[in-house]
Design a protein around this motif. Structure first.
Motif, PDB file in Angstrom:
ATOM      1  N   HIS A  18       0.864  -1.191   0.000  1.00  0.00           N
ATOM      2  CA  HIS A  18       0.000   0.000   0.000  1.00  0.00           C
ATOM      3  C   HIS A  18       0.896   1.236   0.000  1.00  0.00           C
ATOM      4  O   HIS A  18       2.129   1.120   0.101  1.00  0.00           O
ATOM      5  CB  HIS A  18      -0.940  -0.014   1.197  1.00  0.00           C
ATOM      6  N   GLY A  19       0.264   2.437  -0.113  1.00  0.00           N
ATOM      7  CA  GLY A  19       1.024   3.681  -0.293  1.00  0.00           C
ATOM      8  C   GLY A  19       2.162   3.861   0.688  1.00  0.00           C
ATOM      9  O   GLY A  19       3.331   3.996   0.293  1.00  0.00           O
ATOM     10  N   TYR A  20       1.841   3.834   1.992  1.00  0.00           N
ATOM     11  CA  TYR A  20       2.897   4.076   2.973  1.00  0.00           C
ATOM     12  C   TYR A  20       3.895   2.919   3.007  1.00  0.00           C
ATOM     13  O   TYR A  20       5.084   3.121   3.283  1.00  0.00           O
ATOM     14  CB  TYR A  20       2.294   4.315   4.364  1.00  0.00           C
ATOM     15  N   ARG A  37       8.135  11.610  -1.093  1.00  0.00           N
ATOM     16  CA  ARG A  37       7.072  12.461  -0.574  1.00  0.00           C
ATOM     17  C   ARG A  37       5.770  12.014  -1.234  1.00  0.00           C
ATOM     18  O   ARG A  37       5.799  11.501  -2.368  1.00  0.00           O
ATOM     19  CB  ARG A  37       7.347  13.920  -0.911  1.00  0.00           C
ATOM     20  N   PRO A  38       4.631  12.212  -0.545  1.00  0.00           N
ATOM     21  CA  PRO A  38       3.363  11.739  -1.138  1.00  0.00           C
ATOM     22  C   PRO A  38       3.111  12.300  -2.543  1.00  0.00           C
ATOM     23  O   PRO A  38       2.620  11.583  -3.414  1.00  0.00           O
ATOM     24  CB  PRO A  38       2.316  12.238  -0.145  1.00  0.00           C
ATOM     25  N   GLY A  39       3.477  13.576  -2.744  1.00  0.00           N
ATOM     26  CA  GLY A  39       3.287  14.164  -4.078  1.00  0.00           C
ATOM     27  C   GLY A  39       4.038  13.378  -5.144  1.00  0.00           C
ATOM     28  O   GLY A  39       3.518  13.090  -6.217  1.00  0.00           O
ATOM     29  N   THR A  40       5.279  12.993  -4.822  1.00  0.00           N
ATOM     30  CA  THR A  40       6.104  12.234  -5.770  1.00  0.00           C
ATOM     31  C   THR A  40       5.545  10.823  -5.950  1.00  0.00           C
ATOM     32  O   THR A  40       5.432  10.329  -7.079  1.00  0.00           O
ATOM     33  CB  THR A  40       7.553  12.134  -5.234  1.00  0.00           C
ATOM     34  N   TYR A  42       2.460   9.603  -5.459  1.00  0.00           N
ATOM     35  CA  TYR A  42       1.184   9.462  -6.169  1.00  0.00           C
ATOM     36  C   TYR A  42       1.253   9.963  -7.608  1.00  0.00           C
ATOM     37  O   TYR A  42       0.499   9.495  -8.451  1.00  0.00           O
ATOM     38  CB  TYR A  42       0.049  10.091  -5.346  1.00  0.00           C
ATOM     39  N   THR A  43       2.191  10.879  -7.881  1.00  0.00           N
ATOM     40  CA  THR A  43       2.441  11.236  -9.288  1.00  0.00           C
ATOM     41  C   THR A  43       2.936   9.993 -10.019  1.00  0.00           C
ATOM     42  O   THR A  43       2.472   9.660 -11.113  1.00  0.00           O
ATOM     43  CB  THR A  43       3.530  12.339  -9.384  1.00  0.00           C
ATOM     44  N   LEU A  45       2.644   6.763  -9.067  1.00  0.00           N
ATOM     45  CA  LEU A  45       1.640   5.684  -9.110  1.00  0.00           C
ATOM     46  C   LEU A  45       0.582   5.958 -10.178  1.00  0.00           C
ATOM     47  O   LEU A  45       0.162   5.052 -10.906  1.00  0.00           O
ATOM     48  CB  LEU A  45       0.968   5.535  -7.744  1.00  0.00           C
ATOM     49  N   ASP A  46       0.169   7.236 -10.261  1.00  0.00           N
ATOM     50  CA  ASP A  46      -0.827   7.626 -11.268  1.00  0.00           C
ATOM     51  C   ASP A  46      -0.293   7.328 -12.673  1.00  0.00           C
ATOM     52  O   ASP A  46      -0.980   6.749 -13.523  1.00  0.00           O
ATOM     53  CB  ASP A  46      -1.109   9.133 -11.102  1.00  0.00           C
ATOM     54  N   ARG A  68      -5.163   0.828   0.066  1.00  0.00           N
ATOM     55  CA  ARG A  68      -5.253   0.235  -1.282  1.00  0.00           C
ATOM     56  C   ARG A  68      -3.862  -0.298  -1.640  1.00  0.00           C
ATOM     57  O   ARG A  68      -2.876   0.440  -1.559  1.00  0.00           O
ATOM     58  CB  ARG A  68      -5.683   1.284  -2.299  1.00  0.00           C
TER      59      ARG A  68
ATOM     60  N   TYR B  19      -8.948  14.247  -9.707  1.00  0.00           N
ATOM     61  CA  TYR B  19      -7.768  13.555  -9.169  1.00  0.00           C
ATOM     62  C   TYR B  19      -8.022  13.159  -7.710  1.00  0.00           C
ATOM     63  O   TYR B  19      -7.676  12.056  -7.281  1.00  0.00           O
ATOM     64  CB  TYR B  19      -6.539  14.458  -9.273  1.00  0.00           C
ATOM     65  N   TRP B  23      -7.615   9.573  -5.742  1.00  0.00           N
ATOM     66  CA  TRP B  23      -6.439   9.326  -4.905  1.00  0.00           C
ATOM     67  C   TRP B  23      -6.516   9.862  -3.480  1.00  0.00           C
ATOM     68  O   TRP B  23      -5.653   9.527  -2.660  1.00  0.00           O
ATOM     69  CB  TRP B  23      -5.190   9.931  -5.580  1.00  0.00           C
ATOM     70  N   ASP B  26      -6.485   7.465  -0.387  1.00  0.00           N
ATOM     71  CA  ASP B  26      -5.215   6.741  -0.363  1.00  0.00           C
ATOM     72  C   ASP B  26      -4.081   7.631   0.155  1.00  0.00           C
ATOM     73  O   ASP B  26      -3.263   7.205   0.977  1.00  0.00           O
ATOM     74  CB  ASP B  26      -4.905   6.327  -1.810  1.00  0.00           C
ATOM     75  N   SER B  59       5.413  19.091  -1.688  1.00  0.00           N
ATOM     76  CA  SER B  59       5.200  18.031  -2.694  1.00  0.00           C
ATOM     77  C   SER B  59       3.773  18.083  -3.242  1.00  0.00           C
ATOM     78  O   SER B  59       3.543  17.825  -4.425  1.00  0.00           O
ATOM     79  CB  SER B  59       5.537  16.648  -2.127  1.00  0.00           C
ATOM     80  N   LEU B  63       2.660  18.830  -7.059  1.00  0.00           N
ATOM     81  CA  LEU B  63       1.736  17.936  -7.769  1.00  0.00           C
ATOM     82  C   LEU B  63       0.554  18.727  -8.332  1.00  0.00           C
ATOM     83  O   LEU B  63       0.121  18.500  -9.477  1.00  0.00           O
ATOM     84  CB  LEU B  63       1.252  16.842  -6.801  1.00  0.00           C
TER      85      LEU B  63
END
Lengths: 106, 352
Positions: A18-20, A37-40, A42-43, A45-46, A68, B19, B23, B26, B59, B63
């Motif tokens: 999962h994400g973490y 970082r979460p931004g990196t 999920y970018t 993963l997307d 998930r 988006y 997401w 999650d 971050s 994004l």
């Protein structure tokens, strides 16, 4: 392939995360050198999901929070294999040249 | 829902709604797990008083910029906004670069270092700088030129660092001089500093998903810009006093108005997708410059010729509004017509 992408695919090659879980395993795999970082994350993963290299695996609820999980697809496995082979070839080339250099430097 | 989760969800509102639908849960779960210490008491404290870390906020902002100011694979509306912000940023940075490059040439001439040109009039001689540090401080403004070149060549972070180098020393000097009473307090430098700060932030639109800037065209724009703007201005200035009434917001009004008229005259109705980023970019610039013009008019109250200056500034604002309003109306209509779902718009690099 960028390093964070390579590390995410490598983590997922060990089984669904999962994400973490991905963040934690990438940090461990890189000996704390890379912190996603979460931004990196999920970018990536997307994009990896859109490219068909990664896909959702299952969902779980832990402590009231939804988790998930993601897994590597066949295409993801192939992309990681190709990249690992490319890096392996580069590492071999570097080691060969360093071995050849060693007698002259001592 | 804990206070910490509320704060994370508030932060994630920066991201586009579609988006977030995919997401958000999650991401929030990952954020909250990263704050989990394993100790029940500490976790309860963090749930109430914890806040997203600065790196997490950065971050998410990065994004959001990437998603809202889309690159080549983004949905049409996000792509149009992305291209428009990139074009507006390039044009604004180009304007700075053109003016400082011309400034270098003029300073060199005034210093008597261009022997083949006639000597400048004695009353034009530059005031000697106090020392080397003061000279270097004053020269910081010239960093706009390498900042523009770096942006065109694809080195976005270098461009941002150089732009900050150009912005901060004059801002500090101004703050010290206003505090010491050397110059009367005025809003203009601060408003321009704010806009330059926004310009540095807008450079984030040149992310990895964006198409590279067509180098040749935008680098060629630099000498062309110098020939079209500062050279004629300097020639007029040499023979007439009239341009002493034209300040930077006024000049910006004139330039954006002229660019808008040229754009409207040259628009091809059968290629709306290609024209839209330019229309949107000019609308953004026109709105910003109009606000700058109106706010900086306040400072004319202290000046000797304030009635004349106010009349000229009002005329500049009126002209910009007259050409900008129809463009804005057309642009908004065109944006609304864009499909929300991804299609295949023309994905060429941005070019003048």
């Amino acid at each position: 392939m960028r390093e964070p992408t390579f590390l995410i695919l490598t983590v997922l090659a060990g089984g669904p995360r999962h994400g973490y879980g991905i963040v934690r395993d990438v940090a461990a795999l890189s000996e704390q050198r890379v912190t996603l970082r979460p931004g990196t994350l999920y970018t990536a993963l997307d994009r990896l999901t859109a490219e068909g290299l990664v896909e959702p695996d299952r969902e779980e609820t832990v402590d009231g929070r939804r988790r998930r999980y993601y897994r590597l697809t066949t295409a993801g496995h192939h992309a990681l294999t190709t990249e690992a082979a490319r890096m392996h070839q580069l590492v071999n080339a570097a080691e060969t040249r360093l071995r050849a250099l060693r007698p002259r430097t001592t | 829902m804990s206070r910490l989760e509320e704060r994370y969800r508030l932060l994630l509102r920066l991201l586009p709604a579609d988006y977030r639908r995919e997401w958000e849960d999650d991401m929030v779960a990952a954020f909250l797990e990263s704050m989990d210490t394993g100790d029940a008491e500490t976790s309860a404290y963090v749930a109430d008083y914890g806040r997203p870390q600065l790196s997490e906020v950065a971050s998410v902002i990065a994004l959001a910029a990437r998603l809202r100011l889309g690159g080549t694979d983004a949905p049409p509306r996000s792509y149009a906004w992305g291209e428009a912000v990139r074009l507006a940023t390039l044009m604004a940075t180009l304007a700075h670069a053109v003016m400082v490059t011309a400034g270098v040439a003029i300073t060199t001439w005034l210093s008597g270092n261009i022997a083949w040109l006639p000597a400048p009039p004695p009353d034009w001689m530059p005031v000697a700088a106090g020392n080397l540090w003061r000279t270097a401080w004053d020269l910081a403004d010239y960093a706009w030129l390498p900042a523009y070149v770096a942006l065109v060549l694809g080195h976005r972070r270098v461009a941002q660092a150089l732009a900050l180098l150009a912005i901060l020393p004059p801002a500090l000097t101004n703050a010290v001089r206003q505090a010491a009473g050397e110059v009367p307090p005025s809003a203009s430098p601060w408003v321009m500093l704010l806009l330059d700060g926004v310009l540095v932030l807008a450079m984030a639109a040149f992310h990895d998903d964006a198409a590279p800037v067509p180098r040749r065209r935008w680098l060629r724009a630099l000498p062309i810009g110098i020939l079209l703007v500062p050279v004629p201005l300097f020639a007029v200035q040499a023979t007439s006093q009239v341009l002493r009434l034209l300040d930077w917001p006024g000049l910006s009004c004139v330039l954006v108005s002229v660019a808008t008229v040229i754009h409207l005259a040259g628009r091809r109705p059968y290629r709306p997708a290609r024209a839209l980023p330019w229309s949107l970019a000019l609308t953004l610039l026109a709105t910003t410059i109009l606000a700058l013009r109106l706010v900086t008019m306040v400072d004319y109250g202290h000046q000797a010729q304030h009635a004349t200056l106010l009349t000229i500034a009002a005329a500049e604002a009126a002209v910009l509004l007259a050409v900008g309003a129809p463009l804005a109306a057309m642009t908004i209509r065109a944006l609304r017509r864009l499909p929300a779902a991804p299609t295949e718009p023309p994905r060429e690099g941005i070019g003048p």
